[in-house]
Enzyme design. Structure first.
Site, PDB file in Angstrom:
ATOM      1  N   GLU A 246      -6.397   4.481   7.196  1.00  0.00           N
ATOM      2  CA  GLU A 246      -5.796   4.032   5.934  1.00  0.00           C
ATOM      3  C   GLU A 246      -5.746   2.511   5.871  1.00  0.00           C
ATOM      4  O   GLU A 246      -5.982   1.916   4.813  1.00  0.00           O
ATOM      5  CB  GLU A 246      -4.396   4.621   5.756  1.00  0.00           C
ATOM      6  CG  GLU A 246      -3.761   4.294   4.421  1.00  0.00           C
ATOM      7  CD  GLU A 246      -4.545   4.840   3.242  1.00  0.00           C
ATOM      8  OE1 GLU A 246      -4.881   4.051   2.330  1.00  0.00           O
ATOM      9  OE2 GLU A 246      -4.815   6.057   3.211  1.00  0.00           O
TER      10      GLU A 246
ATOM     11  N   GLU B   7       0.831  -1.214   0.000  1.00  0.00           N
ATOM     12  CA  GLU B   7       0.000   0.000   0.000  1.00  0.00           C
ATOM     13  C   GLU B   7       0.864   1.261   0.000  1.00  0.00           C
ATOM     14  O   GLU B   7       1.410   1.656   1.024  1.00  0.00           O
ATOM     15  CB  GLU B   7      -0.943  -0.002   1.214  1.00  0.00           C
ATOM     16  CG  GLU B   7      -1.846  -1.223   1.298  1.00  0.00           C
ATOM     17  CD  GLU B   7      -2.805  -1.340   0.127  1.00  0.00           C
ATOM     18  OE1 GLU B   7      -3.176  -0.299  -0.472  1.00  0.00           O
ATOM     19  OE2 GLU B   7      -3.189  -2.477  -0.200  1.00  0.00           O
TER      20      GLU B   7
END
Length: 132
Positions: free
Chosen positions: A78, A37
């Site tokens: 996130e 990510e």
């Protein structure tokens, strides 16, 4: 094991083993976020800079914890956004309005928290350096 229809056979029942497994799964998740990510890596790099800066900028323990808390919350949201995206992609990589909406909602959550984080940091900085 319970035969209750809402009980997952994959959920543990508790104890030290459950705690150790939870820690292992959490560390696997962090490792996956760092590896896969890009947004998480960028926010983690900012966290490495901002968390020490919080000790300089904050004048009280509450301010320091509030500054650090916003940064940690960005990382946590996130991670949740990345989990939504991974789950959506596992279900289908084809365009689907509900999967797209789920991804957009997760992204919006991160954006709102980033805006709040900026507001908090600016507010504390203004309070410290401008308003003496």
């Amino acid at each position: 094991m319970s035969t209750h229809p809402h009980h997952s056979p994959y959920k543990s029942t508790g104890g030290l083993r459950r705690i150790l497994n939870a820690l292992r799964y959490s560390l696997q998740g962090l490792k996956a976020a760092i590896k896969y990510e890009a947004a998480f890596r960028q926010e983690l790099a900012l966290a490495v800079l901002l968390i020490p800066a919080a000790f300089f900028l904050g004048r009280t323990t509450v301010e320091v914890f509030f500054l650090i808390g916003t940064v940690i919350l960005v990382l946590a949201v996130e991670l949740l956004n990345s989990a939504i995206e991974a789950l959506a992609d596992a279900l289908s990589v084809d365009t689907h309005p509900l999967l797209g909406r789920a991804k957009d909602l997760g992204s919006a959550a991160v954006m709102l928290l980033l805006l709040f984080t900026v507001a908090v940091w600016v507010g504390v900085a203004v309070s410290r350096f401008v308003m003496h």
